[in-house]
Design a protein around this motif. Sequence first.
Motif, mmCIF file in Angstrom:
data_model
loop_
_atom_site.group_PDB
_atom_site.id
_atom_site.type_symbol
_atom_site.label_atom_id
_atom_site.label_comp_id
_atom_site.label_asym_id
_atom_site.label_seq_id
_atom_site.Cartn_x
_atom_site.Cartn_y
_atom_site.Cartn_z
ATOM 1 N N PHE B 105 0.824 -1.211 0.000
ATOM 2 C CA PHE B 105 0.000 0.000 0.000
ATOM 3 C C PHE B 105 0.855 1.256 0.000
ATOM 4 N N ASP B 107 0.653 3.605 2.248
ATOM 5 C CA ASP B 107 1.191 3.744 3.606
ATOM 6 C C ASP B 107 1.632 2.347 4.066
ATOM 7 N N ARG B 109 0.716 0.672 6.714
ATOM 8 C CA ARG B 109 -0.447 -0.059 7.171
ATOM 9 C C ARG B 109 -0.080 -1.242 8.088
ATOM 10 N N LEU B 110 0.801 -0.971 9.058
ATOM 11 C CA LEU B 110 1.181 -2.010 10.017
ATOM 12 C C LEU B 110 0.199 -1.988 11.176
ATOM 13 N N LEU B 111 -0.193 -3.164 11.648
ATOM 14 C CA LEU B 111 -1.101 -3.241 12.786
ATOM 15 C C LEU B 111 -0.315 -2.872 14.045
ATOM 16 N N PRO B 112 -0.750 -1.852 14.784
ATOM 17 C CA PRO B 112 0.053 -1.371 15.914
ATOM 18 C C PRO B 112 0.191 -2.386 17.044
ATOM 19 N N TRP B 113 -0.761 -3.335 17.114
ATOM 20 C CA TRP B 113 -0.699 -4.293 18.223
ATOM 21 C C TRP B 113 0.149 -5.518 17.890
ATOM 22 N N ARG B 114 0.747 -5.537 16.707
ATOM 23 C CA ARG B 114 1.589 -6.661 16.340
ATOM 24 C C ARG B 114 3.034 -6.202 16.180
ATOM 25 N N LEU B 122 1.335 -11.876 9.148
ATOM 26 C CA LEU B 122 -0.087 -11.668 8.847
ATOM 27 C C LEU B 122 -0.424 -12.047 7.405
ATOM 28 N N ALA B 123 0.510 -11.763 6.503
ATOM 29 C CA ALA B 123 0.250 -12.023 5.081
ATOM 30 C C ALA B 123 0.130 -13.514 4.789
ATOM 31 N N GLU B 125 -1.496 -15.570 6.931
ATOM 32 C CA GLU B 125 -2.532 -16.106 7.803
ATOM 33 C C GLU B 125 -3.860 -16.374 7.109
ATOM 34 N N TYR B 154 7.706 -3.166 18.042
ATOM 35 C CA TYR B 154 6.369 -2.742 17.623
ATOM 36 C C TYR B 154 6.492 -1.553 16.663
ATOM 37 N N HIS B 156 5.414 1.422 16.489
ATOM 38 C CA HIS B 156 5.717 2.767 16.995
ATOM 39 C C HIS B 156 7.165 2.925 17.420
ATOM 40 N N ARG B 170 6.302 -7.789 4.392
ATOM 41 C CA ARG B 170 4.973 -8.396 4.437
ATOM 42 C C ARG B 170 4.488 -8.731 3.024
#
Lengths: 265, 278
Positions: B105, B107, B109-114, B122-123, B125, B154, B156, B170
């Motif tokens: 993408f 951006d 687009r990373l999941l902050p909780w992972r 994730l890709a 799953e 993480y 951040h 990813r």
Amino acid sequence: MSEAEAIAASRVPAGLKTALQRCALAAILLVVWWLVSLVTPAYVMPNPIRVWQRIVQLTASGDLPSNLLVTLLRVIAGFLIAVVIGVPAGLVLGSNRTLGNFFEPVLPVLNTVSSAIWAIFAIIWFGLTPLTPIFVVLMTALPLIVTNVWQGTQAVNADFVELARALRFSRAKTLRKIYLPSILPYFFSGARLAFGFGWRVSLVAETIGSSSGVGYRMRQASDLIQTDQVFAWTIVQIAMMLVIEILLLQPLERRLFRWRRDVRS
Amino acid sequence: MHDERLDVRVTGESAARETAPAITFDAISKSFTRPGGKPLEVLRRVGFVVPRGTVVAILGPSGCGKSTLLNMAAGLIAPDAGSVAVMGRDIAAGTVDWSRVGYMFQDDRLLPWRSARQNVALALEAGTMPSRERIARADAAIDLVELAGFAGAYPHELSGGMRSRVALARSLVGEPTILLMDEPFSRLDAQTRSAMHRELLRIQALRQMTILFVTHEIEEAVVLADQIVVMAPRPGRIRTEVAVTIPQPRIGAAATTALVNELRQSLGEAEPAPENHP
């Protein structure tokens, strides 16, 4: 590395300082309590030592742990039913605009109904059974959990849903891997609030509609003007809630949300 | 424009698929209906081919429908008219193997909780791969983008460039034969973007993927692509196609600057080249 060490070094005394402050506060309160108890009759304000002896006595007789457990189990039961109903309800209301708009007025209405009113209805419907406090806890916790989960669904990032689509996730997988983790912080704060409120209203329910539990024992003690027992029950349940907060909720929150940016630093 | 299809039918459909281009856009038209407005024509009869193992850039200003084209190749948007085929399979038929198509993408687009590792995994799953293997592959992809040591961090805790690398990992972890990228580095600063270009070219030399990417920057297209499809806006259509034959490394090469300037002039852009002259 040295920066991290410096932060760690400055944090330990800070923690120690807080602990000392808390102890000092507790000591001041104890002294004030003791001073007031010197000038008032025991049935108005029993002195700390007498209350402590009462706690020991109630614990030794098994009265205290068993009633505490009874109340706690009722709160947990009502809370769990609220979670089982509230989480799917919040998800459905949050994901379906039509349903959401239709049912939106229900939540503020439920929230305005005092738990005392629920307690009275519960007595009419369930009598002096354990169902009465469970029902009151349920009706108090449910709107809180539904509201928070609902809000959580609104906060799910559409970009992440698009990502799941690009990765060819099934609906179930998108729900589990994108929606649920996004909603979890909202659910957690709702659940925490619901449990705290649930505990408080369960005592109200037990004082008027139960024949066991902490609320019932407190009313019994107050009826018999055993003020020292009322104090003993009060202190024990405050202590219990503190223990749950410090030993269960805070570590759980730290573990679940360790991915969050640390706002303290 | 694909009359060769008639010839290959004789040798059989599977043989045709083995030799088919990675992506074929055939006379694509698309309009979007804005709520309460007239339909907006985004693409008008766009057709081009992305040969296997090549890097193709779709270059154009905003509003020329270039992202729409990319999303069609990803099967996320269907054309109103025309067809898109991936590895010789028409997307509309639903037989494309999407596990071998990576998408990056605009951006990160990373999941902050992972953690970085979990974000890459994730890709994988969507399928039924055991988690141990997912993690092993994610770690390998993180090594590939030279982020070893940050797998547990993480989002951040990572810089913009590092996050972009995680997003690249990813999109690569499924070992795609086709990589689709929607202005993937446009949000990075010039220096980091240049580093990501080198990174991508290094990985492309190893993997020999087919890469189709969208950009509005001439220089990015010239540095990365073998072929540039230049689009014109409103409605989106192909203006011209440019083959780039400058050998790599192109970053900083005189021929690159020359081609960038030439394209810039012929495409009617007045602004001077932003790169510094040695």
